[in-house]
Design a protein around this motif. Structure first.
Motif, mmCIF file in Angstrom:
data_model
loop_
_atom_site.group_PDB
_atom_site.id
_atom_site.type_symbol
_atom_site.label_atom_id
_atom_site.label_comp_id
_atom_site.label_asym_id
_atom_site.label_seq_id
_atom_site.Cartn_x
_atom_site.Cartn_y
_atom_site.Cartn_z
ATOM 1 N N GLY A 140 7.426 4.028 11.978
ATOM 2 C CA GLY A 140 9.089 4.803 11.842
ATOM 3 C C GLY A 140 9.596 4.307 10.547
ATOM 4 N N GLY A 141 9.057 3.582 9.557
ATOM 5 C CA GLY A 141 9.492 3.425 8.263
ATOM 6 C C GLY A 141 9.796 1.735 7.908
ATOM 7 N N GLY A 142 10.458 1.653 7.004
ATOM 8 C CA GLY A 142 10.933 0.289 6.664
ATOM 9 C C GLY A 142 10.626 0.033 4.967
ATOM 10 N N TYR A 143 10.475 -1.279 4.549
ATOM 11 C CA TYR A 143 10.459 -1.391 3.281
ATOM 12 C C TYR A 143 9.253 -2.077 3.074
ATOM 13 C CZ TYR A 143 12.018 -6.272 4.470
ATOM 14 O OH TYR A 143 12.002 -7.279 5.080
ATOM 15 N N THR A 144 8.461 -2.144 1.667
ATOM 16 C CA THR A 144 7.429 -2.868 1.072
ATOM 17 C C THR A 144 7.899 -3.130 -0.211
ATOM 18 O OG1 THR A 144 6.427 -0.930 0.408
ATOM 19 C CG2 THR A 144 5.804 -1.503 2.295
ATOM 20 N N GLU A 145 7.353 -4.273 -0.577
ATOM 21 C CA GLU A 145 7.706 -4.654 -2.021
ATOM 22 C C GLU A 145 6.305 -5.196 -2.774
ATOM 23 O OE1 GLU A 145 8.439 -8.383 -0.242
ATOM 24 O OE2 GLU A 145 9.420 -6.491 0.046
ATOM 25 N N VAL A 146 6.083 -4.936 -4.300
ATOM 26 C CA VAL A 146 5.098 -5.379 -4.966
ATOM 27 C C VAL A 146 5.735 -6.326 -6.236
ATOM 28 C CG1 VAL A 146 3.185 -4.807 -6.578
ATOM 29 C CG2 VAL A 146 3.575 -3.415 -4.478
ATOM 30 N N GLN A 147 5.136 -7.516 -6.374
ATOM 31 C CA GLN A 147 5.671 -8.245 -7.332
ATOM 32 C C GLN A 147 4.865 -7.888 -8.592
ATOM 33 O OE1 GLN A 147 6.220 -12.480 -6.450
ATOM 34 N NE2 GLN A 147 7.250 -12.597 -8.628
ATOM 35 N N VAL A 148 5.641 -7.402 -9.679
ATOM 36 C CA VAL A 148 4.921 -6.902 -10.782
ATOM 37 C C VAL A 148 4.788 -8.135 -11.590
ATOM 38 C CG1 VAL A 148 4.882 -5.339 -12.913
ATOM 39 C CG2 VAL A 148 5.909 -4.632 -10.604
ATOM 40 N N ASN A 149 5.671 -8.749 -11.835
ATOM 41 C CA ASN A 149 5.602 -10.171 -12.617
ATOM 42 C C ASN A 149 6.467 -11.255 -12.002
ATOM 43 O OD1 ASN A 149 8.098 -9.750 -14.173
ATOM 44 N ND2 ASN A 149 7.098 -8.634 -15.581
ATOM 45 N N GLU A 150 6.797 -12.205 -12.727
ATOM 46 C CA GLU A 150 7.735 -13.231 -12.170
ATOM 47 C C GLU A 150 9.228 -12.640 -12.012
ATOM 48 O OE1 GLU A 150 9.922 -17.462 -13.732
ATOM 49 O OE2 GLU A 150 7.922 -16.858 -14.654
ATOM 50 N N THR A 151 9.828 -11.806 -12.456
ATOM 51 C CA THR A 151 11.122 -11.180 -12.338
ATOM 52 C C THR A 151 11.140 -9.776 -11.859
ATOM 53 O OG1 THR A 151 11.621 -11.060 -14.700
ATOM 54 C CG2 THR A 151 12.217 -13.131 -13.597
ATOM 55 N N VAL A 152 9.969 -9.248 -11.856
ATOM 56 C CA VAL A 152 10.189 -7.545 -11.608
ATOM 57 C C VAL A 152 9.446 -7.423 -10.596
ATOM 58 C CG1 VAL A 152 9.394 -5.251 -12.676
ATOM 59 C CG2 VAL A 152 10.251 -7.225 -14.221
ATOM 60 N N PHE A 153 10.201 -6.678 -9.808
ATOM 61 C CA PHE A 153 9.448 -6.097 -8.163
ATOM 62 C C PHE A 153 9.744 -4.391 -8.208
ATOM 63 C CE2 PHE A 153 10.728 -10.380 -7.807
ATOM 64 C CZ PHE A 153 9.788 -11.051 -6.755
ATOM 65 N N GLU A 154 8.569 -3.885 -7.355
ATOM 66 C CA GLU A 154 8.863 -2.576 -7.098
ATOM 67 C C GLU A 154 8.945 -2.651 -5.475
ATOM 68 O OE1 GLU A 154 5.836 1.139 -6.792
ATOM 69 O OE2 GLU A 154 6.485 0.899 -9.083
ATOM 70 N N ILE A 155 10.195 -1.956 -5.109
ATOM 71 C CA ILE A 155 10.407 -1.774 -3.701
ATOM 72 C C ILE A 155 10.571 -0.559 -3.401
ATOM 73 C CG2 ILE A 155 12.333 -2.335 -1.841
ATOM 74 C CD1 ILE A 155 12.548 -4.331 -5.117
ATOM 75 N N THR A 156 9.977 -0.336 -1.959
ATOM 76 C CA THR A 156 9.934 1.161 -1.499
ATOM 77 C C THR A 156 10.322 0.985 0.012
ATOM 78 O OG1 THR A 156 7.886 1.705 -2.685
ATOM 79 C CG2 THR A 156 8.311 3.049 -1.083
ATOM 80 N N ALA A 157 11.394 1.891 0.273
ATOM 81 C CA ALA A 157 11.715 2.069 1.442
ATOM 82 C C ALA A 157 11.735 3.490 1.762
ATOM 83 C CB ALA A 157 13.397 1.683 1.302
ATOM 84 N N ILE A 158 11.219 3.687 3.147
ATOM 85 C CA ILE A 158 11.082 4.908 3.849
ATOM 86 C C ILE A 158 11.798 4.917 5.234
ATOM 87 C CG2 ILE A 158 9.133 6.229 5.173
ATOM 88 C CD1 ILE A 158 7.203 4.844 2.881
ATOM 89 N N VAL A 159 12.398 6.040 5.354
ATOM 90 C CA VAL A 159 13.071 6.304 6.464
ATOM 91 C C VAL A 159 12.664 7.719 7.269
ATOM 92 C CG1 VAL A 159 15.385 4.812 5.952
ATOM 93 C CG2 VAL A 159 15.280 7.462 5.441
ATOM 94 N N ASN A 160 12.734 7.609 8.592
ATOM 95 C CA ASN A 160 12.186 8.945 9.155
ATOM 96 C C ASN A 160 13.278 10.056 9.152
ATOM 97 O OD1 ASN A 160 14.085 8.316 11.285
ATOM 98 N ND2 ASN A 160 12.482 7.186 12.451
#
Length: 133
Positions: free
Chosen positions: A28-48
């Motif tokens: 049904g969705g939710g969030y994920t994240e990838v740590q690019v470096n020490e202070t940078v993140f890519e966050i993805t959130a998906i909702v139905n």
């Protein structure tokens, strides 16, 4: 007759789907994240499709605030963002994706989000767990 059965089945299946709750990505969705470096993140959130599309961005921002607190940073900056509405032939195939790239920040700036304030405001709307001690 077959058409009526298909419509009834679609109605039953659609009725079983609830709005996307805040949390790690799952059914049904939710969030994920990838740590690019020490202070940078890519966050993805998906909702139905049962969840308002703006909620995807709110969930991505809430996760950003959680990550800032978790890593000891009071602020974060959104350095890139993209929101897409995906549609399919059936309503169950409709979902919204919001992707934020953030940089954690140790000091304030007019362009930065205060992680604690943002999260506390969203906590009221989405029944989020407490963070940031």
């Amino acid at each position: 007759m077959k058409k009526l059965v298909v419509i009834a089945l679609a109605a039953v299946l659609t009725g079983c789907v609830s709005y996307t709750k805040y949390g790690p990505y799952g059914k049904g969705g939710g969030y994920t994240e990838v740590q690019v470096n020490e202070t940078v993140f890519e966050i993805t959130a998906i909702v139905n499709f049962k969840t308002h599309s703006s909620t995807a961005r709110d969930y991505a921002l809430a996760r950003s605030a959680q990550l800032a607190c978790k890593h000891g940073y009071p602020y974060f900056e959104v350095i890139d963002q993209e929101t897409t509405l995906n549609t399919g032939r059936r309503s169950a195939d409709h979902f919204t994706t919001s992707r934020l790239t953030i940089k954690l920040q140790p000091t304030s700036n007019d362009q930065y989000y205060n992680a604690r304030i943002l999260y506390d405001n969203m906590k009221k709307n989405y029944q989020l767990p407490s963070i940031c001690g």
